[in-house]
Design a protein around this motif. Structure first.
Motif, PDB file in Angstrom:
ATOM      1  N   LYS A 194       0.817  -1.225   0.000  1.00  0.00           N
ATOM      2  CA  LYS A 194       0.000   0.000   0.000  1.00  0.00           C
ATOM      3  C   LYS A 194       0.852   1.277   0.000  1.00  0.00           C
ATOM      4  O   LYS A 194       0.877   2.039   0.956  1.00  0.00           O
ATOM      5  N   PHE A 195       1.539   1.508  -1.116  1.00  0.00           N
ATOM      6  CA  PHE A 195       2.419   2.679  -1.241  1.00  0.00           C
ATOM      7  C   PHE A 195       1.662   3.972  -0.991  1.00  0.00           C
ATOM      8  O   PHE A 195       2.176   4.921  -0.392  1.00  0.00           O
ATOM      9  N   ILE A 214      13.693   0.750   0.366  1.00  0.00           N
ATOM     10  CA  ILE A 214      12.301   0.368   0.121  1.00  0.00           C
ATOM     11  C   ILE A 214      12.262  -1.094  -0.324  1.00  0.00           C
ATOM     12  O   ILE A 214      12.874  -1.462  -1.323  1.00  0.00           O
ATOM     13  N   GLY A 215      11.575  -1.917   0.457  1.00  0.00           N
ATOM     14  CA  GLY A 215      11.467  -3.339   0.126  1.00  0.00           C
ATOM     15  C   GLY A 215      10.011  -3.766   0.080  1.00  0.00           C
ATOM     16  O   GLY A 215       9.097  -2.933   0.057  1.00  0.00           O
ATOM     17  N   GLY A 216       9.783  -5.069   0.113  1.00  0.00           N
ATOM     18  CA  GLY A 216       8.416  -5.591   0.082  1.00  0.00           C
ATOM     19  C   GLY A 216       7.722  -5.218  -1.217  1.00  0.00           C
ATOM     20  O   GLY A 216       8.367  -4.866  -2.226  1.00  0.00           O
ATOM     21  N   MET A 222       8.017   0.997  -7.298  1.00  0.00           N
ATOM     22  CA  MET A 222       9.194   1.748  -7.746  1.00  0.00           C
ATOM     23  C   MET A 222       9.726   1.158  -9.056  1.00  0.00           C
ATOM     24  O   MET A 222      10.037   1.889  -9.991  1.00  0.00           O
ATOM     25  N   PHE A 223       9.821  -0.179  -9.105  1.00  0.00           N
ATOM     26  CA  PHE A 223      10.313  -0.832 -10.337  1.00  0.00           C
ATOM     27  C   PHE A 223       9.388  -0.511 -11.512  1.00  0.00           C
ATOM     28  O   PHE A 223       9.837  -0.221 -12.619  1.00  0.00           O
ATOM     29  N   ARG A 241       5.151   7.761 -11.021  1.00  0.00           N
ATOM     30  CA  ARG A 241       5.746   8.691 -11.984  1.00  0.00           C
ATOM     31  C   ARG A 241       5.176  10.092 -11.802  1.00  0.00           C
ATOM     32  O   ARG A 241       5.774  11.081 -12.207  1.00  0.00           O
ATOM     33  N   GLU A 242       4.007  10.167 -11.129  1.00  0.00           N
ATOM     34  CA  GLU A 242       3.394  11.475 -10.883  1.00  0.00           C
ATOM     35  C   GLU A 242       3.879  12.083  -9.559  1.00  0.00           C
ATOM     36  O   GLU A 242       3.395  13.119  -9.134  1.00  0.00           O
TER      37      GLU A 242
END
Ligand code: ADP
Ligand code: MG
Length: 380
Positions: A194-195, A214-216, A222-223, A241-242
């Motif tokens: 849940k970014f 940043i993991g999980g 991010m990728f 990206r926004e």
């Protein structure tokens, strides 16, 4: 906004002997077949319970459990009964409760039923808050992990009776405050999912901490934003990206990932994931990278698992737990899943502070306050 203010403590209350104290505790423990399977939270409630009992207060303890409003706190009572002579009432307010309170002797404790059995708790109904407040002379909030919720027992009661915080609450407050001003070099590790709920925190801590790992499932977002194929991986409801999160040069991402596809599980680079695969954990080189960063850091803060650990992808999370536990730094960790991983490894005593809060921890770290704190400060 309030920051690192000294909060009113249960220890400051004068003449507790014989007074009826309404104690909002953190009792939301996992129950299976009517039995508590993890007593972690109950143990954290004990210092304030014992303080009030020893001071001769008549303690009326309230709390919530589970998501289903039918759930009962009776299993929590069963645990308390093995520790001391507690009393139980299967109602939250009303005549049965008032008569049970009138029978309390000095130093005794009465546990009331799950607050969420009354729908007015979650709807933050003021008359429910008043009915609860009317049960007692003093309110003590010791439920830090629920303090981000605008619910009657957390933000409503302080409007009606003098209000204080319990020892677990104050300990969480002061220990997590330390994480807001880390010693350099510092390392913040964030995982889970849940970014969208964690973006403001990540943005803020990318400016506060030397490095942010940043993991999980968060790394998947991010990728994806970087244009990598992430196949069937879990992603959040947000297009990074926004945002500006990609522009922070001190944000670290996994250098290898554990993926599962039609033909099994493998470890690979994040930019070589295939469309039928899902990223389910970080890989061993990433654990080694975190171990190296942890060994250099003076302050480490960690929340959220590195992978889908409850389904067996726990190597990354456990590797990070061990790496941090061995680091010679000030270590603060929290989040339900993170803490569960540490319990499995039985290395709880190797960290400076383990928060029992999940969502509340993240919101407090981000904003420096919580609704339940504001409610008491405003009423003062
Ligand atoms: P916490 O409960 O620690 O606060 P979150 O609720 O944000 O953290 O996320 C935890 C969940 O994220 C867990 O259920 C975990 O399995 C899941 N998760 C983490 N990484 C992955 C991943 N790569 N793929 C799928 N699920 C993941
Ligand atoms: Mg969670």
């Amino acid at each position: 906004m309030l920051k690192n203010k000294k909060l009113p403590s249960v220890e400051e209350i004068k003449d507790l002997k014989g007074k009826v104290v309404l104690l909002r505790a953190s009792l939301n423990v996992p129950v299976e077949n009517g039995k508590v399977v993890n007593q972690f939270r109950i143990m954290h409630a004990m210092p304030t319970i014992n303080f009030l009992r020893q001071a001769g207060a008549k303690t009326v303890m309230i709390g919530h459990i589970g998501r289903d409003p039918e759930e009962t706190l009776k299993p929590v009572y069963d645990v308390l009964s093995t520790l001391f002579e507690a009393k139980w009432c299967d109602k939250t307010v009303g005549e049965k409760v008032t008569s049970a309170i009138s029978e309390l002797a000095e130093g005794e404790l009465l546990l009331l039923e799950n607050l969420r059995q009354d729908s007015r708790e979650k709807s933050n109904d003021e008359t429910f808050a008043k009915e609860l407040a009317d049960l007692a002379e003093i309110y003590v909030n010791d439920a830090f992990d629920a303090a981000h919720r605008e619910q009657a027992s957390l933000v409503g009661i302080p409007k009606f009776i003098p209000s204080y915080f319990g020892l677990n609450f104050l300990n969480e407050y002061s220990e997590l405050s330390k994480a807001m001003t880390p010693q350099e070099p510092s390392l913040f590790i964030i995982g889970g999912a849940k970014f969208e709920t964690k973006l403001p925190l990540i943005e803020k801590y990318a400016r506060t901490y030397s490095k942010v790992m940043i993991g999980g499932a968060l790394a998947n977002d991010m990728f994806k934003a970087k244009g990598h194929e992430i196949g069937q991986s879990l992603v959040s409801d947000i297009d990074l990206r926004e945002t500006e999160v990609l522009s922070h040069s001190n944000i670290l991402l996994p250098v290898d990932v554990t993926v599962k596809g039609d033909d099994g599980v493998r470890v690979t680079e994040p930019d070589t994931v295939m469309s039928h695969e899902a990223i389910l954990d970080i890989g061993p080189r990433t654990v080694a990278l975190i171990k190296e960063e942890a060994s250099k850091a003076k302050s480490i803060l960690w929340n959220g698992p590195m992978g889908n650990y409850e389904n067996g992808y726990n190597t990354g999370t456990e590797g990070v737990a061990v790496a941090i536990s061995e680091a010679d730094s000030h270590t603060i960790i929290g989040g339900g899943d993170t803490v569960a991983a540490i319990e499995t490894l039985a290395i709880e005593d190797k960290f400076d502070f383990i928060s029992i809060a999940g969502g509340a921890m993240l919101i407090y770290l981000e904003s420096g306050t919580l609704p339940a704190i504001e409610a008491v400060v405003e009423a003062e």
